[in-house]
Enzyme design. Structure first.
Site: not given
Ligand code: PGA
Length: 249
Positions: A10, A12, A94, A96, A172, A212, A233
């Site tokens: 992803n 983003k 998601h 977000e 994140g 993460s 991400g």
């Molecule tokens: P991250 O994001 O791996 O940066 O924690 C994962 C995601 O939001 O799909």
């Protein structure tokens, strides 16, 4: 039935077009012999057309769309438009989108229906915020997200979905769920699918972990019996780390 192993990136709202093209080319080249893991890339929608030309065996999806056919929805793209530009999958729900853009369970359900109707693979994201985890009510919370927006699908429709469990406190933040926390939730999600549908369907659905996940922890996460891959991400923005995660099964 053997479940598909899947690693999805992803991206983003990151990268410029040239970097995105380079990243897809590099990942496709590095992963050319990896045939037992399905690789999905979710770039910014704007880059779809260019990425479609060079994606090789990678599958490409969108991070968002609007669940209406066409019309006066300034700034939005429809599922048939993204399909027309080569997308085969869509991220839906998601955190977000839920938090920053206030997407409700109801809107998320409409998106699920629109994707299913257009034969776009759903990657349905669920996961609890930190306050819910601290109150130890994460199971109820995640189950409700599934009931509200996903479990209305029929037996054949649910089988076209991938579920991604992403605890919000891990996204994140560099703070990954422990393998016990991940396996416990993935196992519960599979059990709820079995309750709503049946065990055979539950066994066939891939459930990805996100939050993460990186080159150093993917190995132990993917070793959990109910973790079928990852939604990545930050660590999906570099070929080396992404490929290393893909090779972590
Ligand atoms: P991250 O994001 O791996 O940066 O924690 C994962 C995601 O939001 O799909």
């Amino acid at each position: 039935m053997i479940r598909k192993k899947i690693v999805a990136g992803n991206w983003k709202m990151n990268l410029q077009l040239n970097d995105a093209i380079q990243l897809v080319e590099d990942i496709a080249a590095e992963a050319k012999d990896i045939l037992d893991v399905e690789l999905l890339i979710f770039p910014p929608t704007l880059f779809l057309v260019e990425i479609d030309k060079i994606k090789s065996h990678l599958k490409v999806g969108v991070q968002n769309f609007y669940p209406k056919e066409s019309g006066a929805f300034t700034g939005e793209v429809s599922i048939s438009q993204i399909k027309n530009c080569g997308a085969t999958h869509a991220l839906i729900g998601h955190s977000e989108r839920r938090e920053i853009f206030q997407e409700s369970n109801e809107l998320i359900k409409l998106k699920v229906d629109s994707a299913i109707e257009h034969e776009i693979g759903v990657v349905f994201c669920c996961g609890e915020p930190l306050s819910i985890r601290e109150g130890n009510t994460q199971s109820l919370y995640v189950k409700q997200q599934l009931i509200d927006s996903l479990f209305h699908l029929s037996n054949s429709e649910i089988q076209k979905c991938i579920i991604a469990y992403e605890p919000i406190w891990a996204i994140g933040t560099g703070k990954t769920a422990t393998i016990e926390q991940a396996e416990e939730m993935h196992c519960a999600i599979r059990m709820w699918v079995a309750e709503c549908y049946n065990q055979e369907i539950a066994n066939s659905i891939s459930i990805l972990y996100g939050g993460s996940c990186n080159a150093s922890n993917a190995n132990e996460l993917f070793a959990c019996p109910n973790v079928d891959g990852g939604l990545i991400g930050g660590a999906s923005l570099k070929t080396e780390t992404f490929i290393s995660i893909v090779k972590s099964f």
